[in-house]
Design a protein around this motif. Structure first.
Motif, mmCIF file in Angstrom:
data_model
loop_
_atom_site.group_PDB
_atom_site.id
_atom_site.type_symbol
_atom_site.label_atom_id
_atom_site.label_comp_id
_atom_site.label_asym_id
_atom_site.label_seq_id
_atom_site.Cartn_x
_atom_site.Cartn_y
_atom_site.Cartn_z
ATOM 1 N N ALA A 1 12.517 18.603 -6.918
ATOM 2 C CA ALA A 1 13.285 19.815 -7.208
ATOM 3 C C ALA A 1 13.427 20.676 -5.947
ATOM 4 N N TRP A 2 12.352 20.793 -5.189
ATOM 5 C CA TRP A 2 12.418 21.583 -3.948
ATOM 6 C C TRP A 2 13.284 20.904 -2.897
ATOM 7 N N PHE A 3 13.211 19.595 -2.806
ATOM 8 C CA PHE A 3 14.019 18.870 -1.825
ATOM 9 C C PHE A 3 15.510 18.982 -2.141
ATOM 10 N N GLY A 4 15.851 19.003 -3.418
ATOM 11 C CA GLY A 4 17.246 19.052 -3.809
ATOM 12 C C GLY A 4 18.001 17.823 -3.328
ATOM 13 N N ASP A 5 19.245 18.031 -2.871
ATOM 14 C CA ASP A 5 20.071 16.896 -2.446
ATOM 15 C C ASP A 5 20.187 16.807 -0.930
ATOM 16 N N ALA A 6 19.155 17.249 -0.226
ATOM 17 C CA ALA A 6 19.168 17.184 1.243
ATOM 18 C C ALA A 6 19.327 15.747 1.725
ATOM 19 N N ASP A 7 20.017 15.596 2.850
ATOM 20 C CA ASP A 7 20.211 14.266 3.420
ATOM 21 C C ASP A 7 18.915 13.681 3.966
ATOM 22 N N VAL A 8 18.118 14.544 4.625
ATOM 23 C CA VAL A 8 16.853 14.093 5.212
ATOM 24 C C VAL A 8 15.740 14.992 4.702
ATOM 25 N N ARG A 9 14.804 14.400 3.978
ATOM 26 C CA ARG A 9 13.679 15.150 3.405
ATOM 27 C C ARG A 9 12.438 14.934 4.258
ATOM 28 N N VAL A 10 11.732 16.024 4.521
ATOM 29 C CA VAL A 10 10.539 15.972 5.366
ATOM 30 C C VAL A 10 9.353 16.536 4.576
ATOM 31 N N LEU A 11 8.326 15.736 4.411
ATOM 32 C CA LEU A 11 7.090 16.194 3.778
ATOM 33 C C LEU A 11 6.075 16.438 4.880
ATOM 34 N N ALA A 12 5.609 17.676 4.972
ATOM 35 C CA ALA A 12 4.701 18.076 6.053
ATOM 36 C C ALA A 12 3.441 18.684 5.458
ATOM 37 N N GLY A 13 2.399 18.755 6.284
ATOM 38 C CA GLY A 13 1.195 19.418 5.796
ATOM 39 C C GLY A 13 -0.017 19.154 6.655
ATOM 40 N N CYS A 14 -1.083 19.847 6.297
ATOM 41 C CA CYS A 14 -2.377 19.693 6.963
ATOM 42 C C CYS A 14 -3.433 19.702 5.871
ATOM 43 N N ALA A 15 -3.710 18.541 5.307
ATOM 44 C CA ALA A 15 -4.645 18.457 4.182
ATOM 45 C C ALA A 15 -6.049 18.817 4.630
ATOM 46 N N PRO A 16 -6.645 19.873 4.072
ATOM 47 C CA PRO A 16 -7.995 20.263 4.500
ATOM 48 C C PRO A 16 -9.075 19.410 3.841
ATOM 49 N N CYS A 17 -10.188 19.302 4.530
ATOM 50 C CA CYS A 17 -11.395 18.731 3.928
ATOM 51 C C CYS A 17 -11.935 19.774 2.983
ATOM 52 N N GLN A 18 -12.131 19.439 1.726
ATOM 53 C CA GLN A 18 -12.531 20.427 0.745
ATOM 54 C C GLN A 18 -13.883 21.052 1.096
ATOM 55 N N LYS B 1 -5.713 12.388 -0.151
ATOM 56 C CA LYS B 1 -5.262 11.364 -1.100
ATOM 57 C C LYS B 1 -4.102 11.890 -1.950
ATOM 58 N N HIS B 2 -4.133 13.172 -2.298
ATOM 59 C CA HIS B 2 -3.026 13.742 -3.071
ATOM 60 C C HIS B 2 -1.766 13.862 -2.213
ATOM 61 N N PHE B 3 -1.932 14.167 -0.941
ATOM 62 C CA PHE B 3 -0.781 14.160 -0.038
ATOM 63 C C PHE B 3 -0.180 12.757 -0.004
ATOM 64 N N GLN B 4 -1.035 11.757 0.120
ATOM 65 C CA GLN B 4 -0.579 10.367 0.121
ATOM 66 C C GLN B 4 0.122 10.030 -1.192
ATOM 67 N N ARG B 5 -0.469 10.436 -2.306
ATOM 68 C CA ARG B 5 0.115 10.153 -3.624
ATOM 69 C C ARG B 5 1.540 10.694 -3.722
ATOM 70 N N LEU B 6 1.739 11.919 -3.269
ATOM 71 C CA LEU B 6 3.052 12.555 -3.370
ATOM 72 C C LEU B 6 4.041 11.943 -2.386
ATOM 73 N N ALA B 7 3.568 11.561 -1.210
ATOM 74 C CA ALA B 7 4.455 10.939 -0.232
ATOM 75 C C ALA B 7 4.963 9.591 -0.733
ATOM 76 N N ILE B 8 4.069 8.791 -1.247
ATOM 77 C CA ILE B 8 4.467 7.457 -1.716
ATOM 78 C C ILE B 8 5.363 7.549 -2.951
ATOM 79 N N ALA B 9 5.106 8.531 -3.810
ATOM 80 C CA ALA B 9 5.894 8.661 -5.042
ATOM 81 C C ALA B 9 7.304 9.173 -4.782
#
Length: 368
Positions: free
Chosen positions: A76-93, A113-121
């Motif tokens: 939903a946030w990405f919408g219909d963008a031509d190039v989607r970029v997933l960025a972040g800095c996953a902290p150690c809990q 692992k949740h960052f990975q889950r969302l990227a792959i999905a």
């Protein structure tokens, strides 16, 4: 979208959309925006991140636990963008109890692992992550890389010296770039000159310990006890507590275990980059965070500038009260915006190379 489809996008017609997970105060998002990418959303569990993220980047802020995010949220946030970029800095809990501290490394990096889950999905065209260098030695990181490669991403990662990208501090970080469109890498800076402390903060108004600038509430310095005021007066730029008279040395310095921390209670040097900014960089006793010539620790604004935030970056809404621990956490945990800009410009160079068929990475980045 694959590389061939990107080639068909007209130069003025392609659109980008960035989602920044674990966005914090918006350092990475601001850098990506400065490079020319469109940041759509930032996600963080800390509500203090809402104002700086939205005010400085124009992105929407979601106060959410990344562990609870669904692929549909990102789509939903990405919408219909031509190039989607997933960025972040996953902290150690973080851990607050003894039993938690005994968790395995993999358990501590659940958010990765949740960052990975969302990227792959969601399979965004480009994935980027910034993190601590030590993560690269862990199995959880190796599995993350393997998962991206199984999903057909071209992956590169390296340990980066931030001072090579006009961040005036000796901070080292792990930077990953991955693309479904073709080979991608972080471009090198064209400058061998490192920004110094004086270049970064030398023109800010003078302050005494415990004082706040009338023009900028973030240009505020923590107060010092009398003994610490004596200590900083006895300190020289680049020196250590060993230079002090014996009576000023702390009890821990007199122990053999304390002699391995010479930078504690130290002054910065004008003509060098600063040390790594931490979440407690506003405290003179927490590291080499003493001002090079004024008898105080660096201010919150100076810490933010050393992180490469612009001097007018807004961290607080009008009327909000400055608190050192809260602002220190936002500033110290941030991705340096200049590093984010280098990542963003590398992404745009990659997209343009794929679109035009030209060789990628012609020339180096000029970040001045």
């Amino acid at each position: 979208m694959d590389g061939k489809e990107i080639l068909q996008i007209e130069a003025g017609g392609r659109t980008t959309a960035v989602i920044d997970l674990f966005c914090g105060a918006g350092g990475l998002a601001y850098g990506l925006k400065s490079a020319g990418l469109t940041v759509k959303a930032g996600v963080d569990l800390d509500p203090s991140c809402k104002h700086p993220l939205e005010q400085n980047t124009g992105a929407d802020f979601a106060c959410r636990d990344v562990a609870d995010l669904k692929p549909a949220d990102l789509k939903a946030w990405f919408g219909d963008a031509d190039v989607r970029v997933l960025a972040g800095c996953a902290p150690c809990q973080p851990f607050s109890t003894y039993s938690q501290s005994r968790k395995s490394v993999d358990e501590r990096w659940t958010l990765l692992k949740h960052f990975q889950r969302l990227a792959i999905a969601t399979k965004p065209e480009i994935v980027t992550m910034e993190n601590v260098p030590g993560l690269a030695t862990q199995d959880v990181w190796k599995r993350f890389i393997a998962a991206l490669r199984r999903a057909k991403y071209n992956v590169t990662w390296s340990e980066v010296a931030c001072d090579e990208y006009q961040v005036p501090q000796s901070r080292r970080r792990l930077v990953l770039l991955a693309s479904l469109l073709g080979p991608i890498e972080l471009r090198k800076s064209d400058s061998t000159l490192k920004m110094t402390v004086k270049e970064a903060i030398g023109d800010l108004p003078r302050l005494a310990a415990g004082e706040t600038s009338a023009e900028d509430p973030l240009h505020a310095s923590a107060s010092l006890k009398d003994v610490n005021l004596e200590r900083i007066r006895a300190s020289t730029p680049g020196g250590t507590w060993r230079d002090w008279p014996e009576e000023l040395r702390a009890p821990c310095h007199r122990k053999s275990t304390g002699k391995t921390y010479p930078s504690v209670y130290g002054r910065m040097e004008w003509d060098k980059p600063a040390p790594t900014m931490t979440t407690q960089c506003y405290g003179f006793g927490n590291g080499r965070f003493g001002h090079p010539e004024q008898d105080r620790a660096i201010s919150l604004r100076e810490a933010a500038i050393i992180q490469s935030f612009p001097k007018d970056y807004s961290f607080l809404a009008e009327g909000e009260v400055v608190t050192f621990d809260r602002l220190g956490t936002l500033i110290g945990n941030a991705v340096p915006p200049k590093l984010g800009e280098a990542i963003g410009r590398s992404i745009l160079s990659h997209i343009e190379a794929v679109r035009t068929g030209a060789p990628p990475y012609e020339g180096q980045l000029n970040l001045r």
